[in-house]
Every structure is written in structure tokens, then in C-alpha cells.
Design a protein around this motif. Structure first.
Motif, PDB file in Angstrom:
ATOM      1  N   ALA A 110      58.617  26.318  47.141  1.00  0.00           N
ATOM      2  CA  ALA A 110      58.303  27.406  46.072  1.00  0.00           C
ATOM      3  C   ALA A 110      58.213  28.746  46.788  1.00  0.00           C
ATOM      4  N   PRO A 111      59.087  30.032  45.941  1.00  0.00           N
ATOM      5  CA  PRO A 111      58.795  31.112  46.241  1.00  0.00           C
ATOM      6  C   PRO A 111      56.901  31.287  46.463  1.00  0.00           C
ATOM      7  N   PRO A 112      56.804  32.190  47.199  1.00  0.00           N
ATOM      8  CA  PRO A 112      55.984  32.839  47.799  1.00  0.00           C
ATOM      9  C   PRO A 112      55.142  33.957  46.706  1.00  0.00           C
ATOM     10  N   PRO A 113      53.680  33.559  46.412  1.00  0.00           N
ATOM     11  CA  PRO A 113      53.144  34.226  45.657  1.00  0.00           C
ATOM     12  C   PRO A 113      53.281  36.203  45.475  1.00  0.00           C
ATOM     13  N   LEU A 114      53.711  36.326  44.349  1.00  0.00           N
ATOM     14  CA  LEU A 114      53.444  37.965  43.740  1.00  0.00           C
ATOM     15  C   LEU A 114      52.298  38.292  45.099  1.00  0.00           C
ATOM     16  N   ASP A 115      52.177  39.190  45.522  1.00  0.00           N
ATOM     17  CA  ASP A 115      50.947  39.776  46.268  1.00  0.00           C
ATOM     18  C   ASP A 115      51.100  41.557  44.833  1.00  0.00           C
ATOM     19  N   PRO A 116      49.649  40.714  44.520  1.00  0.00           N
ATOM     20  CA  PRO A 116      49.113  42.317  43.344  1.00  0.00           C
ATOM     21  C   PRO A 116      49.336  43.606  43.833  1.00  0.00           C
ATOM     22  N   LYS A 117      48.525  44.034  45.045  1.00  0.00           N
ATOM     23  CA  LYS A 117      48.327  45.487  45.879  1.00  0.00           C
ATOM     24  C   LYS A 117      50.610  45.499  45.934  1.00  0.00           C
ATOM     25  N   ASP A 118      51.019  44.934  45.359  1.00  0.00           N
ATOM     26  CA  ASP A 118      52.683  45.344  45.917  1.00  0.00           C
ATOM     27  C   ASP A 118      52.847  45.783  44.427  1.00  0.00           C
ATOM     28  N   CYS A 234      24.174  66.178  47.365  1.00  0.00           N
ATOM     29  CA  CYS A 234      24.689  64.493  46.627  1.00  0.00           C
ATOM     30  C   CYS A 234      24.635  63.814  48.014  1.00  0.00           C
ATOM     31  N   ARG A 235      25.388  62.797  47.443  1.00  0.00           N
ATOM     32  CA  ARG A 235      25.947  61.842  48.164  1.00  0.00           C
ATOM     33  C   ARG A 235      27.793  61.667  47.495  1.00  0.00           C
ATOM     34  N   SER A 236      28.310  61.705  48.822  1.00  0.00           N
ATOM     35  CA  SER A 236      29.684  61.134  48.234  1.00  0.00           C
ATOM     36  C   SER A 236      30.364  60.256  49.402  1.00  0.00           C
ATOM     37  N   THR A 237      31.089  59.275  48.377  1.00  0.00           N
ATOM     38  CA  THR A 237      32.348  58.316  49.387  1.00  0.00           C
ATOM     39  C   THR A 237      34.034  58.826  49.160  1.00  0.00           C
ATOM     40  N   THR A 238      34.137  57.632  49.805  1.00  0.00           N
ATOM     41  CA  THR A 238      36.022  57.877  49.764  1.00  0.00           C
ATOM     42  C   THR A 238      36.324  56.812  49.946  1.00  0.00           C
ATOM     43  N   ASN A 239      37.288  56.042  49.247  1.00  0.00           N
ATOM     44  CA  ASN A 239      37.850  55.838  49.372  1.00  0.00           C
ATOM     45  C   ASN A 239      39.703  54.872  49.177  1.00  0.00           C
ATOM     46  N   ALA A 240      39.967  54.176  49.684  1.00  0.00           N
ATOM     47  CA  ALA A 240      41.764  54.294  49.060  1.00  0.00           C
ATOM     48  C   ALA A 240      42.267  52.976  48.896  1.00  0.00           C
ATOM     49  N   TYR A 241      42.796  52.170  47.688  1.00  0.00           N
ATOM     50  CA  TYR A 241      43.171  51.030  47.812  1.00  0.00           C
ATOM     51  C   TYR A 241      45.010  51.090  46.184  1.00  0.00           C
ATOM     52  N   GLY A 242      46.357  51.193  47.185  1.00  0.00           N
ATOM     53  CA  GLY A 242      47.269  50.794  46.840  1.00  0.00           C
ATOM     54  C   GLY A 242      47.838  51.976  46.760  1.00  0.00           C
ATOM     55  N   ARG A 282      42.413  45.087  39.503  1.00  0.00           N
ATOM     56  CA  ARG A 282      43.017  44.125  38.161  1.00  0.00           C
ATOM     57  C   ARG A 282      44.148  44.614  37.681  1.00  0.00           C
ATOM     58  N   ARG A 283      44.274  46.166  37.519  1.00  0.00           N
ATOM     59  CA  ARG A 283      45.441  46.396  37.099  1.00  0.00           C
ATOM     60  C   ARG A 283      46.836  46.192  37.936  1.00  0.00           C
ATOM     61  N   GLY A 284      46.764  45.475  39.474  1.00  0.00           N
ATOM     62  CA  GLY A 284      47.516  45.177  39.879  1.00  0.00           C
ATOM     63  C   GLY A 284      48.380  43.347  40.081  1.00  0.00           C
ATOM     64  N   ALA A 288      51.225  41.802  38.398  1.00  0.00           N
ATOM     65  CA  ALA A 288      52.101  40.565  39.455  1.00  0.00           C
ATOM     66  C   ALA A 288      51.821  39.612  38.671  1.00  0.00           C
ATOM     67  N   SER A 289      51.327  39.306  37.615  1.00  0.00           N
ATOM     68  CA  SER A 289      51.513  37.571  36.662  1.00  0.00           C
ATOM     69  C   SER A 289      52.120  38.025  36.060  1.00  0.00           C
ATOM     70  N   ALA A 290      52.311  39.393  34.724  1.00  0.00           N
ATOM     71  CA  ALA A 290      53.437  39.274  34.083  1.00  0.00           C
ATOM     72  C   ALA A 290      54.528  39.117  34.900  1.00  0.00           C
ATOM     73  N   ALA A 291      55.118  39.654  36.091  1.00  0.00           N
ATOM     74  CA  ALA A 291      56.577  39.324  36.549  1.00  0.00           C
ATOM     75  C   ALA A 291      56.354  38.015  37.255  1.00  0.00           C
TER      76      ALA A 291
END
Length: 294
Positions: A110-118, A234-242, A282-284, A288-291
Motif C-alpha cells: 500500500a502506498p504510504p500515507p501522505l504527510d500533511p506537512k508536505d 508586552c510578552r511575545s512568542t515566535t514559532n514556525a511550521y511548514g 489542518r490546512r495541510g 493531503a486528503s484531497a490529493a
């Protein structure tokens, strides 16, 4: 005149019931021949004994034959049953009784599941509609049991204009193409989330790594929210995904400085940062589900 039974006289036999001993008429005066009678009786006795013995031998032979045949029938082939176990045919020599070969099938994988992060790692795959009201829909959001009311939103392609401190230079150097902002409030606390969009995951990751304590997104006021964090601490934060780098800035619209004792300020900023991460993921997942269905 003679008296007695009429008809011929019966032969006397000492071994036969009700037989009568022959008598002659008293007129001839002769007596029976006792010696002849005894000899005849002995001859008959010997004949009977021979018949009894012979019949017993024949009966015994018949029973023995029946038993032998019964044993032979129960054991099957007498020759095979008398052989030692080492001389019996091996299991491989015994017919299988109609066994059929097991069908073989070509292995499938079976093909591997698609990675949402891609699907959120580059602009080439991340083609779904995008905007502040898409990432942050509705008029409010709930994290655990805390409800945050949605305020103003903003969207610009000039990333540096929506940032301050060291952040404008970092966003420009790494090729930021878009910066979306949204503000939420809870009681006397306000928080602005800024999402910077890049073409690749590598650019977003680099921007996150270069950010420092002075890399701050501009707080967004409006829609009932007063200006905040323009001069106060004030208090600030920084992060990243994709291919997204996201920032928060949280403070008091009253202008009060944030201190380490203001735990609600910290939890508010963390809740909005977590919600932003979930929305990008969730966007990813949706893409991925649509693809996978194509």
C-alpha cells in the motif's frame, strides 16, 4: 389262545426308553442271549463316543479359523503389520489424499500515507485559498474552556510594515511574501497573532532562527480594542511550521506593563500560538486528503 399285544414284537434296546425286552413264548423254553445283547450295547456306546469327539474337534477348528480371519481383517495387510517401524513407508511416500497447491499472489504494498506537512512546506503544493478569515474563521474561538473574542484582522504583502524591532529586516531578508494579523481579547487582555508566509519551509525556519527578543509583530487594534503594546512591556512568542512563521504579542490595552506574575497573559499568548499551529496543520491535512482522493 395267546394273550398279549397284537402285531410284531418291538426290538428291545436297553438305551431306548420304553423299549421292551424280547421274550419268546413259554412253550419254546429258550432264554435270551445275554452275551449277544451286551456286545451290541458296547458297540453302540463306542460309536457315540467317536461322534462326540469328532464333532468337538471340528467345532474347535472352526472357531480357530474364525478368530484368525477376524484378526487378519482387523489388522489389514498381515505382511505390513508384521514389519518393524523402520521398514514402514516414509510419510513423504504416502499419498496426500487430493491435496491441492496453495495459490500464490503477487505481493502488494500500500502506498504510504501522505504527510500533511508536505502540503504546507512549499508554495508549489500549498495552493488552497488563504486569508486571515480562512485561518481564523468565525467571531470567536475556544481553547479548553476559555473563549476568546475575535477583533480586527489585517493582511499585507509588505511584511516589514506590520513588524517592529528586528523583525522587519529578518522578514525581508528571508523573502516574506505576506503577513496576516488578527487580534483576540479576553477580559482585560489582548493578543495579536501575526502569520508570515514564505515560499519554502527553509525560509520560514531560518526566519524563526534569526528572531530574538526584539523581533516583534505590531499589535493590531480596532473593532473595540484600544491600542496596546505601543510603549508598554508586552510578552511575545515566535514559532514556525511548514512555510509559515507565526508570532504573538500579548499585553494590556490599559497600557500596564506585563510582568512574570501575569500568568493569564502568558496562557493567552500560548493558547493563540497553539491555535495558529493547529490551523496551519489542518490546512495541510485538508490538502493531503484531497490529493489522496484524486
Amino acid at each position: 389262545m395267546s394273550y398279549g399285544q397284537g402285531g410284531p414284537q418291538s426290538q428291545w434296546d436297553p438305551w431306548k426308553p420304553n423299549s421292551q425286552q424280547p421274550w419268546t413264548s413259554g412253550s419254546d423254553g429258550q432264554s435270551p442271549d445275554w452275551a449277544a445283547l451286551a456286545e451290541a450295547s458296547e458297540t453302540r456306546n463306542k460309536r457315540r463316543r467317536i461322534l462326540f469327539i469328532g464333532g468337538g474337534v471340528l467345532a474347535t477348528v472352526g472357531i480357530g479359523t474364525a478368530v484368525a480371519l477376524g484378526v487378519m481383517s482387523a489388522n489389514g495387510d498381515s505382511e505390513a503389520s508384521n514389519q518393524p517401524a523402520s521398514q514402514l513407508p516414509a510419510t513423504a511416500d504416502i499419498p496426500s489424499g487430493g491435496a491441492t497447491a496453495t495459490p500464490s499472489f503477487a505481493p502488494t504494498t500500500a502506498p504510504p500515507p501522505l504527510d500533511p506537512k508536505d502540503f504546507v512546506a512549499s508554495a508549489k503544493k500549498d495552493t488552497a485559498p488563504l486569508g486571515p478569515d480562512i485561518l481564523f474563521p468565525g467571531t470567536q474561538l475556544t481553547m479548553t474552556e476559555t473563549v476568546y473574542k475575535k477583533g480586527a484582522t489585517a493582511d499585507t504583502k509588505s511584511c516589514a510594515t506590520a513588524a517592529q524591532g528586528t523583525l522587519p529586516k529578518i522578514l525581508t531578508a528571508n523573502g516574506c511574501t505576506r503577513l496576516m494579523r488578527v487580534t483576540y481579547t479576553k477580559d482585560d487582555i489582548a493578543v495579536t497573532v501575526g502569520v508570515a508566509v514564505f515560499d519554502t519551509e527553509a525560509q520560514a525556519t531560518k526566519a524563526k532562527g534569526q528572531a530574538d527578543g526584539k523581533s516583534i509583530v505590531k499589535a493590531l487594534s480596532g473593532k473595540g480594542v484600544k491600542d496596546f503594546c505601543s510603549g508598554a512591556v508586552c510578552r511575545s512568542t515566535t514559532n514556525a511550521y511548514g512555510r509559515y512563521a507565526y508570532f504573538t504579542i500579548t499585553g494590556f490595552p490599559s497600557g500596564k506593563d506585563v510582568t512574570t506574575k501575569d500568568t493569564k497573559v502568558f496562557s493567552t499568548g500560548d493558547d493563540l500560538a497553539e491555535f495558529t499551529f493547529r490551523q496551519i496543520r489542518r490546512r495541510g491535512e485538508a490538502q493531503a486528503s484531497a490529493a489522496a482522493d484524486e
